[in-house]
Write a protein that holds these residues in place. Structure first.
Motif, PDB file in Angstrom:
ATOM      1  N   PRO A  16     -71.764  66.690 -25.270  1.00  0.00           N
ATOM      2  CA  PRO A  16     -71.116  65.783 -25.688  1.00  0.00           C
ATOM      3  C   PRO A  16     -70.564  65.136 -27.047  1.00  0.00           C
ATOM      4  O   PRO A  16     -69.332  65.054 -26.784  1.00  0.00           O
ATOM      5  N   ALA A  17     -69.707  66.784 -27.057  1.00  0.00           N
ATOM      6  CA  ALA A  17     -69.201  66.716 -28.906  1.00  0.00           C
ATOM      7  C   ALA A  17     -67.778  66.597 -28.203  1.00  0.00           C
ATOM      8  O   ALA A  17     -67.335  65.802 -28.619  1.00  0.00           O
ATOM      9  N   PHE A  18     -67.509  67.269 -26.658  1.00  0.00           N
ATOM     10  CA  PHE A  18     -66.319  67.698 -26.316  1.00  0.00           C
ATOM     11  C   PHE A  18     -65.123  66.492 -25.282  1.00  0.00           C
ATOM     12  O   PHE A  18     -64.984  65.819 -25.914  1.00  0.00           O
ATOM     13  N   ALA A  19     -67.342  65.647 -24.788  1.00  0.00           N
ATOM     14  CA  ALA A  19     -66.525  64.374 -24.531  1.00  0.00           C
ATOM     15  C   ALA A  19     -66.273  62.940 -25.861  1.00  0.00           C
ATOM     16  O   ALA A  19     -65.716  61.899 -25.460  1.00  0.00           O
ATOM     17  N   GLY A  20     -66.812  63.368 -26.822  1.00  0.00           N
ATOM     18  CA  GLY A  20     -66.576  62.363 -27.811  1.00  0.00           C
ATOM     19  C   GLY A  20     -65.050  62.541 -28.547  1.00  0.00           C
ATOM     20  O   GLY A  20     -63.891  61.957 -29.095  1.00  0.00           O
ATOM     21  N   GLN A  21     -64.530  63.841 -28.538  1.00  0.00           N
ATOM     22  CA  GLN A  21     -63.589  64.304 -28.260  1.00  0.00           C
ATOM     23  C   GLN A  21     -62.450  64.066 -27.675  1.00  0.00           C
ATOM     24  O   GLN A  21     -61.058  63.339 -28.449  1.00  0.00           O
ATOM     25  N   CYS A  22     -62.493  63.049 -26.666  1.00  0.00           N
ATOM     26  CA  CYS A  22     -61.442  63.511 -25.083  1.00  0.00           C
ATOM     27  C   CYS A  22     -60.666  61.919 -26.067  1.00  0.00           C
ATOM     28  O   CYS A  22     -59.883  62.056 -25.853  1.00  0.00           O
ATOM     29  N   PRO A  23     -61.334  60.895 -25.882  1.00  0.00           N
ATOM     30  CA  PRO A  23     -60.757  59.540 -26.556  1.00  0.00           C
ATOM     31  C   PRO A  23     -60.298  59.949 -27.180  1.00  0.00           C
ATOM     32  O   PRO A  23     -58.827  59.210 -27.353  1.00  0.00           O
ATOM     33  N   ALA A  24     -59.434  60.315 -28.544  1.00  0.00           N
ATOM     34  CA  ALA A  24     -59.553  60.428 -29.373  1.00  0.00           C
ATOM     35  C   ALA A  24     -58.324  61.209 -29.864  1.00  0.00           C
ATOM     36  O   ALA A  24     -57.544  60.989 -29.898  1.00  0.00           O
ATOM     37  N   ASP A  25     -58.294  62.603 -28.761  1.00  0.00           N
ATOM     38  CA  ASP A  25     -57.473  62.832 -28.293  1.00  0.00           C
ATOM     39  C   ASP A  25     -56.317  62.165 -27.746  1.00  0.00           C
ATOM     40  O   ASP A  25     -54.753  61.803 -27.709  1.00  0.00           O
ATOM     41  N   MET A  26     -56.774  61.332 -26.114  1.00  0.00           N
ATOM     42  CA  MET A  26     -55.733  60.465 -25.925  1.00  0.00           C
ATOM     43  C   MET A  26     -55.152  59.447 -26.424  1.00  0.00           C
ATOM     44  O   MET A  26     -53.892  59.211 -26.177  1.00  0.00           O
ATOM     45  N   ALA A  27     -55.719  58.825 -27.849  1.00  0.00           N
ATOM     46  CA  ALA A  27     -55.473  57.904 -28.890  1.00  0.00           C
ATOM     47  C   ALA A  27     -54.679  58.493 -29.054  1.00  0.00           C
ATOM     48  O   ALA A  27     -53.345  57.785 -30.013  1.00  0.00           O
ATOM     49  N   ALA A  28     -54.665  59.601 -29.811  1.00  0.00           N
ATOM     50  CA  ALA A  28     -53.460  60.303 -30.347  1.00  0.00           C
ATOM     51  C   ALA A  28     -52.372  61.087 -29.930  1.00  0.00           C
ATOM     52  O   ALA A  28     -51.556  60.447 -30.684  1.00  0.00           O
ATOM     53  N   ILE A  29     -52.211  60.845 -28.426  1.00  0.00           N
ATOM     54  CA  ILE A  29     -51.250  61.564 -27.656  1.00  0.00           C
ATOM     55  C   ILE A  29     -50.370  59.966 -27.971  1.00  0.00           C
ATOM     56  O   ILE A  29     -49.729  59.710 -27.866  1.00  0.00           O
ATOM     57  N   ASP A  30     -51.146  58.830 -27.052  1.00  0.00           N
ATOM     58  CA  ASP A  30     -50.497  57.564 -27.268  1.00  0.00           C
ATOM     59  C   ASP A  30     -49.714  56.880 -28.501  1.00  0.00           C
ATOM     60  O   ASP A  30     -48.360  56.889 -27.703  1.00  0.00           O
ATOM     61  N   GLU A  31     -50.458  57.654 -28.819  1.00  0.00           N
ATOM     62  CA  GLU A  31     -49.503  56.753 -30.735  1.00  0.00           C
ATOM     63  C   GLU A  31     -48.397  57.559 -30.778  1.00  0.00           C
ATOM     64  O   GLU A  31     -47.672  57.515 -31.367  1.00  0.00           O
ATOM     65  N   ALA A  32     -48.355  58.973 -30.717  1.00  0.00           N
ATOM     66  CA  ALA A  32     -47.391  59.884 -30.762  1.00  0.00           C
ATOM     67  C   ALA A  32     -46.532  59.728 -29.923  1.00  0.00           C
ATOM     68  O   ALA A  32     -44.746  59.740 -30.466  1.00  0.00           O
ATOM     69  N   MET A  33     -46.977  59.622 -28.647  1.00  0.00           N
ATOM     70  CA  MET A  33     -45.428  59.443 -27.348  1.00  0.00           C
ATOM     71  C   MET A  33     -44.917  58.433 -27.986  1.00  0.00           C
ATOM     72  O   MET A  33     -43.315  58.064 -27.794  1.00  0.00           O
ATOM     73  N   ALA A  34     -44.654  56.868 -28.555  1.00  0.00           N
ATOM     74  CA  ALA A  34     -44.119  55.217 -28.972  1.00  0.00           C
ATOM     75  C   ALA A  34     -42.792  56.256 -29.687  1.00  0.00           C
ATOM     76  O   ALA A  34     -41.566  55.167 -29.988  1.00  0.00           O
ATOM     77  N   THR A  35     -43.447  56.612 -30.552  1.00  0.00           N
ATOM     78  CA  THR A  35     -42.372  57.690 -31.441  1.00  0.00           C
ATOM     79  C   THR A  35     -41.475  58.988 -31.629  1.00  0.00           C
ATOM     80  O   THR A  35     -41.236  59.752 -31.935  1.00  0.00           O
TER      81      THR A  35
END
Length: 79
Positions: A16-35
């Motif tokens: 579950p710890a890994f499962a919760g980290q995935c969406p946060a990582d995806m959001a961070a990647i999406d945000e960083a890709m913008a700039t």
């Protein structure tokens, strides 16, 4: 036998710890890709890694997802 049971319990708690980290990582990647200041080829690779990580997450392979998303984050220079 106690060690095996304890190891299994820790593994079950870690998933579950890994499962919760995935969406946060995806959001961070999406945000960083913008700039991000990456070449087209690098950006394509980041997008491919992000998509692969999302697929792995959806399939329940959270450990692999975290590793794949970490590659994309490293390319973007984020932690």
């Amino acid at each position: 036998m106690k060690h095996l049971t304890l190891a299994a319990a820790f593994t079950m708690l870690a998933v579950p710890a890994f499962a919760g980290q995935c969406p946060a990582d995806m959001a961070a990647i999406d945000e960083a890709m913008a700039t991000a200041q990456l070449s087209e080829a690098e950006m394509a690779e980041v997008k491919a890694l992000r998509a692969e990580g999302e697929e792995q997450h959806a399939a329940g392979d959270h450990e692999a997802s975290v590793e794949t998303l970490a590659e994309a984050k490293a390319m973007l220079g984020i932690e």
